[in-house]
Design a protein around this motif. Sequence first.
Motif, PDB file in Angstrom:
ATOM      1  N   GLU A  60      11.580   0.125  -8.214  1.00 53.09           N
ATOM      2  CA  GLU A  60      10.429   0.717  -8.458  1.00 53.09           C
ATOM      3  C   GLU A  60       9.688   1.534  -7.475  1.00 53.09           C
ATOM      4  OE1 GLU A  60       7.196  -1.525 -10.845  1.00 53.09           O
ATOM      5  OE2 GLU A  60       6.270  -1.267  -8.910  1.00 53.09           O
ATOM      6  N   VAL A  61       9.892   2.753  -7.580  1.00 48.60           N
ATOM      7  CA  VAL A  61       9.206   3.918  -6.592  1.00 48.60           C
ATOM      8  C   VAL A  61       7.797   4.432  -7.285  1.00 48.60           C
ATOM      9  CG1 VAL A  61       9.400   5.841  -5.220  1.00 48.60           C
ATOM     10  CG2 VAL A  61      11.560   4.402  -5.939  1.00 48.60           C
ATOM     11  N   THR A  62       6.673   4.219  -6.510  1.00 50.68           N
ATOM     12  CA  THR A  62       5.327   4.790  -6.795  1.00 50.68           C
ATOM     13  C   THR A  62       5.160   5.786  -6.191  1.00 50.68           C
ATOM     14  OG1 THR A  62       4.606   2.633  -7.442  1.00 50.68           O
ATOM     15  CG2 THR A  62       3.128   4.386  -7.041  1.00 50.68           C
ATOM     16  N   ILE A  63       5.001   7.052  -6.780  1.00 51.11           N
ATOM     17  CA  ILE A  63       4.688   8.387  -5.928  1.00 51.11           C
ATOM     18  C   ILE A  63       3.550   8.927  -6.812  1.00 51.11           C
ATOM     19  CG2 ILE A  63       5.817  10.631  -5.197  1.00 51.11           C
ATOM     20  CD1 ILE A  63       8.275   9.395  -6.010  1.00 51.11           C
ATOM     21  N   GLY A  64       2.385   8.667  -5.880  1.00 54.95           N
ATOM     22  CA  GLY A  64       1.157   9.309  -6.330  1.00 54.95           C
ATOM     23  C   GLY A  64       0.685   8.209  -7.401  1.00 54.95           C
ATOM     24  N   GLU A  65       0.486   8.964  -8.557  1.00 51.30           N
ATOM     25  CA  GLU A  65       0.119   8.269  -9.713  1.00 51.30           C
ATOM     26  C   GLU A  65       1.237   8.015 -10.821  1.00 51.30           C
ATOM     27  OE1 GLU A  65      -3.253  10.298 -11.392  1.00 51.30           O
ATOM     28  OE2 GLU A  65      -4.591  10.061  -9.715  1.00 51.30           O
ATOM     29  N   GLU A  66       2.420   8.443 -10.304  1.00 56.36           N
ATOM     30  CA  GLU A  66       3.590   8.024 -11.056  1.00 56.36           C
ATOM     31  C   GLU A  66       4.265   6.846 -10.799  1.00 56.36           C
ATOM     32  OE1 GLU A  66       5.401  11.510 -13.120  1.00 56.36           O
ATOM     33  OE2 GLU A  66       4.714  12.463 -11.463  1.00 56.36           O
ATOM     34  N   VAL A  67       4.910   6.223 -11.673  1.00 59.24           N
ATOM     35  CA  VAL A  67       5.604   5.055 -11.374  1.00 59.24           C
ATOM     36  C   VAL A  67       7.176   5.275 -11.856  1.00 59.24           C
ATOM     37  CG1 VAL A  67       6.040   2.556 -11.245  1.00 59.24           C
ATOM     38  CG2 VAL A  67       3.998   3.379 -11.200  1.00 59.24           C
ATOM     39  N   PHE A  68       8.312   5.045 -11.015  1.00 57.96           N
ATOM     40  CA  PHE A  68       9.539   5.516 -11.484  1.00 57.96           C
ATOM     41  C   PHE A  68      10.523   4.130 -11.285  1.00 57.96           C
ATOM     42  CE2 PHE A  68       7.965   9.363  -9.824  1.00 57.96           C
ATOM     43  CZ  PHE A  68       8.229  10.311 -10.910  1.00 57.96           C
ATOM     44  N   HIS A  69      11.223   3.889 -12.476  1.00 52.52           N
ATOM     45  CA  HIS A  69      11.936   2.640 -12.419  1.00 52.52           C
ATOM     46  C   HIS A  69      13.171   2.774 -12.661  1.00 52.52           C
ATOM     47  CE1 HIS A  69      11.557  -1.902 -13.233  1.00 52.52           C
ATOM     48  NE2 HIS A  69      12.734  -1.758 -12.944  1.00 52.52           N
ATOM     49  N   VAL A  83      16.412  10.699   4.451  1.00 57.17           N
ATOM     50  CA  VAL A  83      15.104  10.913   4.954  1.00 57.17           C
ATOM     51  C   VAL A  83      15.183  12.146   5.733  1.00 57.17           C
ATOM     52  CG1 VAL A  83      12.478  10.270   5.602  1.00 57.17           C
ATOM     53  CG2 VAL A  83      14.191   8.585   4.466  1.00 57.17           C
ATOM     54  N   HIS A  84      14.650  13.141   5.283  1.00 55.26           N
ATOM     55  CA  HIS A  84      14.459  14.407   6.339  1.00 55.26           C
ATOM     56  C   HIS A  84      13.263  14.870   6.666  1.00 55.26           C
ATOM     57  CE1 HIS A  84      15.868  18.257   7.857  1.00 55.26           C
ATOM     58  NE2 HIS A  84      16.870  17.999   8.100  1.00 55.26           N
ATOM     59  N   GLY A  85      12.825  14.720   8.039  1.00 56.98           N
ATOM     60  CA  GLY A  85      11.545  15.263   8.414  1.00 56.98           C
ATOM     61  C   GLY A  85      11.679  17.007   8.624  1.00 56.98           C
ATOM     62  N   THR A  86      10.562  17.221   9.361  1.00 51.89           N
ATOM     63  CA  THR A  86      10.576  18.836   9.556  1.00 51.89           C
ATOM     64  C   THR A  86      10.386  19.234  10.846  1.00 51.89           C
ATOM     65  OG1 THR A  86       7.922  18.611   9.408  1.00 51.89           O
ATOM     66  CG2 THR A  86       9.416  19.005   7.134  1.00 51.89           C
ATOM     67  N   ASP A 145       0.887  -1.096   0.062  1.00 52.60           N
ATOM     68  CA  ASP A 145      -0.077   0.125   0.194  1.00 52.60           C
ATOM     69  C   ASP A 145       0.913   1.215  -0.068  1.00 52.60           C
ATOM     70  OD1 ASP A 145      -2.298  -1.561   0.246  1.00 52.60           O
ATOM     71  OD2 ASP A 145      -2.222  -1.620   2.249  1.00 52.60           O
ATOM     72  N   LEU A 146       0.265   2.392  -0.534  1.00 49.26           N
ATOM     73  CA  LEU A 146       1.073   3.426  -0.579  1.00 49.26           C
ATOM     74  C   LEU A 146       0.856   4.350   0.787  1.00 49.26           C
ATOM     75  CD1 LEU A 146       0.533   3.075  -3.651  1.00 49.26           C
ATOM     76  CD2 LEU A 146       0.704   5.399  -3.962  1.00 49.26           C
ATOM     77  N   VAL A 147       1.980   4.810   1.417  1.00 46.92           N
ATOM     78  CA  VAL A 147       1.890   5.597   2.576  1.00 46.92           C
ATOM     79  C   VAL A 147       2.556   6.881   2.363  1.00 46.92           C
ATOM     80  CG1 VAL A 147       2.024   3.405   3.854  1.00 46.92           C
ATOM     81  CG2 VAL A 147       4.233   4.567   3.101  1.00 46.92           C
ATOM     82  N   SER A 148       2.203   8.013   3.316  1.00 47.33           N
ATOM     83  CA  SER A 148       2.656   9.262   3.289  1.00 47.33           C
ATOM     84  C   SER A 148       3.245   9.576   4.696  1.00 47.33           C
ATOM     85  CB  SER A 148       1.745  10.224   2.742  1.00 47.33           C
ATOM     86  OG  SER A 148       0.593  10.260   3.477  1.00 47.33           O
ATOM     87  N   HIS A 149       3.987  10.566   4.976  1.00 47.45           N
ATOM     88  CA  HIS A 149       4.608  11.034   6.141  1.00 47.45           C
ATOM     89  C   HIS A 149       5.510  12.420   5.813  1.00 47.45           C
ATOM     90  CE1 HIS A 149       8.659   9.791   4.942  1.00 47.45           C
ATOM     91  NE2 HIS A 149       8.239   8.712   4.271  1.00 47.45           N
ATOM     92  N   VAL A 150       5.626  12.914   6.819  1.00 46.44           N
ATOM     93  CA  VAL A 150       6.116  14.513   6.763  1.00 46.44           C
ATOM     94  C   VAL A 150       7.708  14.361   6.377  1.00 46.44           C
ATOM     95  CG1 VAL A 150       6.398  16.546   8.039  1.00 46.44           C
ATOM     96  CG2 VAL A 150       4.767  14.787   8.875  1.00 46.44           C
ATOM     97  N   GLY A 151       8.017  15.250   5.499  1.00 47.88           N
ATOM     98  CA  GLY A 151       9.489  15.263   5.206  1.00 47.88           C
ATOM     99  C   GLY A 151       9.665  15.224   3.541  1.00 47.88           C
ATOM    100  N   TRP A 152      10.989  14.689   3.302  1.00 48.06           N
ATOM    101  CA  TRP A 152      11.494  14.566   2.090  1.00 48.06           C
ATOM    102  C   TRP A 152      12.387  13.405   1.909  1.00 48.06           C
ATOM    103  CZ3 TRP A 152      10.324  17.769  -1.860  1.00 48.06           C
ATOM    104  CH2 TRP A 152       9.490  19.095  -1.602  1.00 48.06           C
ATOM    105  N   GLU A 153      12.455  12.531   0.906  1.00 50.75           N
ATOM    106  CA  GLU A 153      13.456  11.468   0.858  1.00 50.75           C
ATOM    107  C   GLU A 153      14.336  11.718  -0.382  1.00 50.75           C
ATOM    108  OE1 GLU A 153      11.850   7.580   1.154  1.00 50.75           O
ATOM    109  OE2 GLU A 153       9.892   8.161   2.302  1.00 50.75           O
ATOM    110  N   PHE A 201      11.942  13.154  -3.376  1.00 54.60           N
ATOM    111  CA  PHE A 201      10.695  13.529  -3.503  1.00 54.60           C
ATOM    112  C   PHE A 201      10.016  13.814  -2.041  1.00 54.60           C
ATOM    113  CE2 PHE A 201      10.849   9.126  -2.823  1.00 54.60           C
ATOM    114  CZ  PHE A 201      10.006   8.755  -1.726  1.00 54.60           C
ATOM    115  N   ASP A 202       8.799  14.591  -2.127  1.00 53.17           N
ATOM    116  CA  ASP A 202       8.185  15.216  -1.040  1.00 53.17           C
ATOM    117  C   ASP A 202       7.329  13.975  -0.474  1.00 53.17           C
ATOM    118  OD1 ASP A 202       6.256  16.150   0.899  1.00 53.17           O
ATOM    119  OD2 ASP A 202       5.635  17.591  -0.450  1.00 53.17           O
ATOM    120  N   SER A 203       7.676  13.500   0.943  1.00 53.67           N
ATOM    121  CA  SER A 203       7.223  12.325   1.332  1.00 53.67           C
ATOM    122  C   SER A 203       5.826  12.201   1.861  1.00 53.67           C
ATOM    123  CB  SER A 203       8.002  11.686   2.686  1.00 53.67           C
ATOM    124  OG  SER A 203       9.457  11.693   2.428  1.00 53.67           O
ATOM    125  N   ALA A 204       5.270  13.620   1.570  1.00 52.71           N
ATOM    126  CA  ALA A 204       3.819  13.723   2.081  1.00 52.71           C
ATOM    127  C   ALA A 204       3.004  13.169   0.905  1.00 52.71           C
ATOM    128  CB  ALA A 204       3.273  15.414   2.173  1.00 52.71           C
TER     129      ALA A 204
END
Length: 213
Positions: free
Chosen positions: A169-178, A209-212, A151-159, A187-190
């Motif tokens: 394979e990284v799925t971010i929102g509706e985009e998939v990066f291989h 990974v850097h939070g705020t 499942d997709l998850v979100s959290h504060v910060g940047w990766e 990317f924005d971890s939110a």
Amino acid sequence: MESLGSRLKDIRLKAGLTLRELARQAEVSPSFVSQIENGKSQPSVATLYVFSQLLDVSVDELFEARDPHPQPARFVGQEEGWEPGGPKNPTSAWPPTAYSNRVSVVHPTHRPHLNMAEGVVWERLAATPEHAANFMKITYAPGATSTAGGDLVSHVGWEYGYVLEGELEVTIGEEVFHLHSGESLGFDSAIPHVLRNPGETEFVGLWFVHGTS
């Protein structure tokens, strides 16, 4: 994992949360939380992030306790004036306390490991006092994902990530990066996301990974 379990329990108790309440908020079973705290089960990356958010601590703090009275760094050649404030020490431009905890060198044999579910391994590459920052070497077994069910998850910060070996394979929102060896991303971890090793060999990468908070 035993160290993680005891740390999780200590932080949970300090936060005034019962085991059942933490399980309810994290949407997992109380028995699962109990197994993690007793070192009998391994949380997924996503579950670890959920716990850190609910307990208001960084993931880094779940690895080990912070020393409230860290020992100052020892400088080479202190007897020759290289001590903090000494005539030969160029770091005297800053207060010694601002310098003594800002350097972290970790030998591979002393690198803390965190083995999680789904064949995911985190290795801590540096340990500075900065809150909500994690610099890691991550390893994913073939087919492993950052969440137990994909499942997709979100959290504060940047990766930020860099691929050393294998593919990711990284799925971010509706985009998939291989991504393949030598490629990187940030990317924005939110944004809801999930990481997966789609290959037949082990994936190895550097991750920050850097939070705020």
